[in-house]
Design a protein around this motif. Sequence first.
Motif, PDB file in Angstrom:
ATOM      1  N   LEU A   1      -6.176   9.187  -6.292  1.00 44.50           N
ATOM      2  CA  LEU A   1      -6.724   8.111  -7.172  1.00 44.50           C
ATOM      3  C   LEU A   1      -5.835   8.086  -8.274  1.00 44.50           C
ATOM      4  CD1 LEU A   1      -8.767   5.999  -7.935  1.00 44.50           C
ATOM      5  CD2 LEU A   1     -10.172   7.812  -8.825  1.00 44.50           C
ATOM      6  N   VAL A   2      -5.098   7.163  -8.370  1.00 42.88           N
ATOM      7  CA  VAL A   2      -4.292   6.705  -9.620  1.00 42.88           C
ATOM      8  C   VAL A   2      -4.761   5.570 -10.159  1.00 42.88           C
ATOM      9  CG1 VAL A   2      -1.846   6.377 -10.353  1.00 42.88           C
ATOM     10  CG2 VAL A   2      -2.441   7.984  -8.322  1.00 42.88           C
TER      11      VAL A   2
ATOM     12  N   ILE B   1       0.728  -1.101   0.083  1.00 41.92           N
ATOM     13  CA  ILE B   1      -0.221  -0.041   0.197  1.00 41.92           C
ATOM     14  C   ILE B   1       0.854   1.165  -0.065  1.00 41.92           C
ATOM     15  CG2 ILE B   1      -1.860   1.422   1.076  1.00 41.92           C
ATOM     16  CD1 ILE B   1      -2.299  -1.421   2.759  1.00 41.92           C
ATOM     17  N   ASP B   2       0.456   2.093  -0.893  1.00 37.11           N
ATOM     18  CA  ASP B   2       1.217   3.153  -1.045  1.00 37.11           C
ATOM     19  C   ASP B   2       0.333   4.274  -0.469  1.00 37.11           C
ATOM     20  OD1 ASP B   2       2.455   5.559  -1.388  1.00 37.11           O
ATOM     21  OD2 ASP B   2       2.750   5.389  -3.497  1.00 37.11           O
TER      22      ASP B   2
ATOM     23  N   HIS C   1      -9.618  -2.714  -3.050  1.00 39.63           N
ATOM     24  CA  HIS C   1     -10.543  -2.223  -2.193  1.00 39.63           C
ATOM     25  C   HIS C   1      -9.927  -0.908  -1.860  1.00 39.63           C
ATOM     26  CE1 HIS C   1      -7.447  -4.537  -0.042  1.00 39.63           C
ATOM     27  NE2 HIS C   1      -7.354  -3.587   0.762  1.00 39.63           N
ATOM     28  N   LEU C   2     -10.416   0.096  -1.201  1.00 37.05           N
ATOM     29  CA  LEU C   2      -9.630   1.389  -0.975  1.00 37.05           C
ATOM     30  C   LEU C   2      -9.126   1.523   0.297  1.00 37.05           C
ATOM     31  CD1 LEU C   2     -11.229   3.825   0.984  1.00 37.05           C
ATOM     32  CD2 LEU C   2     -13.153   3.523  -0.946  1.00 37.05           C
ATOM     33  N   HIS C   3      -8.162   2.322   0.436  1.00 37.91           N
ATOM     34  CA  HIS C   3      -7.366   2.476   1.736  1.00 37.91           C
ATOM     35  C   HIS C   3      -7.609   3.680   2.403  1.00 37.91           C
ATOM     36  CE1 HIS C   3      -5.033  -0.800  -0.322  1.00 37.91           C
ATOM     37  NE2 HIS C   3      -5.170  -1.483   0.911  1.00 37.91           N
TER      38      HIS C   3
ATOM     39  N   LEU D   1      -6.635   3.913  -4.561  1.00 34.31           N
ATOM     40  CA  LEU D   1      -7.156   4.845  -4.380  1.00 34.31           C
ATOM     41  C   LEU D   1      -7.056   4.979  -2.823  1.00 34.31           C
ATOM     42  CD1 LEU D   1      -9.629   6.591  -4.199  1.00 34.31           C
ATOM     43  CD2 LEU D   1     -11.170   4.693  -4.459  1.00 34.31           C
ATOM     44  N   VAL D   2      -6.590   6.177  -2.330  1.00 32.32           N
ATOM     45  CA  VAL D   2      -6.211   6.409  -0.841  1.00 32.32           C
ATOM     46  C   VAL D   2      -7.073   7.533  -0.459  1.00 32.32           C
ATOM     47  CG1 VAL D   2      -4.658   6.765   0.895  1.00 32.32           C
ATOM     48  CG2 VAL D   2      -3.900   5.327  -1.110  1.00 32.32           C
ATOM     49  N   VAL D   3      -7.842   7.369   0.606  1.00 31.05           N
ATOM     50  CA  VAL D   3      -8.753   8.383   1.202  1.00 31.05           C
ATOM     51  C   VAL D   3      -8.019   8.718   2.392  1.00 31.05           C
ATOM     52  CG1 VAL D   3     -10.691   9.162   2.104  1.00 31.05           C
ATOM     53  CG2 VAL D   3     -10.888   7.612   0.447  1.00 31.05           C
TER      54      VAL D   3
END
Lengths: 138, 138
Positions: free
Chosen positions: B126-127, A66-67, A91-93, A126-128
């Motif tokens: 979001l990439v 995870i980045d 999934h999103l992180h 996708l990172v929130v």
Amino acid sequence: MQGVETFLESKSIRVTAMRILIYNFLSDKDVAVTLSDIENAFDKADRTTLYRTIKTFEDKEIVHQIDDGTGVTKYALCEPNCHCDLETDLHLHFHCTECGATICLTDHKIPKIKVPKGFVAEHVNLVVKGTCDKCNCD
Amino acid sequence: MQGVETFLESKSIRVTAMRILIYNFLSDKDVAVTLSDIENAFDKADRTTLYRTIKTFEDKEIVHQIDDGTGVTKYALCEPNCHCDLETDLHLHFHCTECGATICLTDHKIPKIKVPKGFVAEHVNLVVKGTCDKCNCD
DNA sequence: TATATCCATGCAATGGAAGTGCATTAATCG
DNA sequence: CGATTAATGCACTTCCATTGCATGGATATA
């Protein structure tokens, strides 16, 4: 844990004491961890060993990278039967800017993203960022 | 370009030769660039200067930072009137795994993301990774 | 059982990128 | 012009990711 050994074998990962320890460490956590986190938890082990163990786990698709934008790579166990596929597995992180935790929101699948003509999407990150439930209680 | 100077002034950025050059360099590119890219384009300038110039541009909201997962930060000019707001300004980025280019898809705004109860979203990265239109022609 | 082989581990070292402190030079303001 | 403030350049540091090589342990093979 007998289960871990047979699980690793089923993924054609040679079973060693170190690997079992690291696997258990990861499965105990509900947040993604950095290499340094693992390093601190296992003083006796060499950094390289931990690094390569994680890489092995990644290759065998039992760990994903995870980045979260902090600059340091984090790792977390994949879901069972995960193949890191675009359609089904991603999934999103969520990264908490207050406590620094990064959490897999495994039940929040990534929405279908449209890309322009000529582009082919293979993977989505996708990172929130924001504040997590624990930090918002204060 | 007279326009660049007055533009920088309007953002309360002191105008220097270096800054004009860097701004023009960025606006000529249709892909995001790394610090090294800029460094290579301006041999004579020191890396620190380029670094701090970009930081200044970021502070004044004329450049945004992109983390495409390659481990190196990339930068690109913001749209006019951008304030990097979650709701209106954030667009998605496409990273081509073949040629390494990272492109702002400014007309692809980020869809509304639901987060679990107790979590507060402030920013979204979001990439999408895959192959770009140019690479798919081969 | 002895031996060869493969792979995990540990140590040392490298390289890349981000960031900081300080001295110097350039730009602005009075 | 002189003083102040900010930009630039140089040297350094730190942190993380990654690799080469030597070693040791486990496994397979004769």
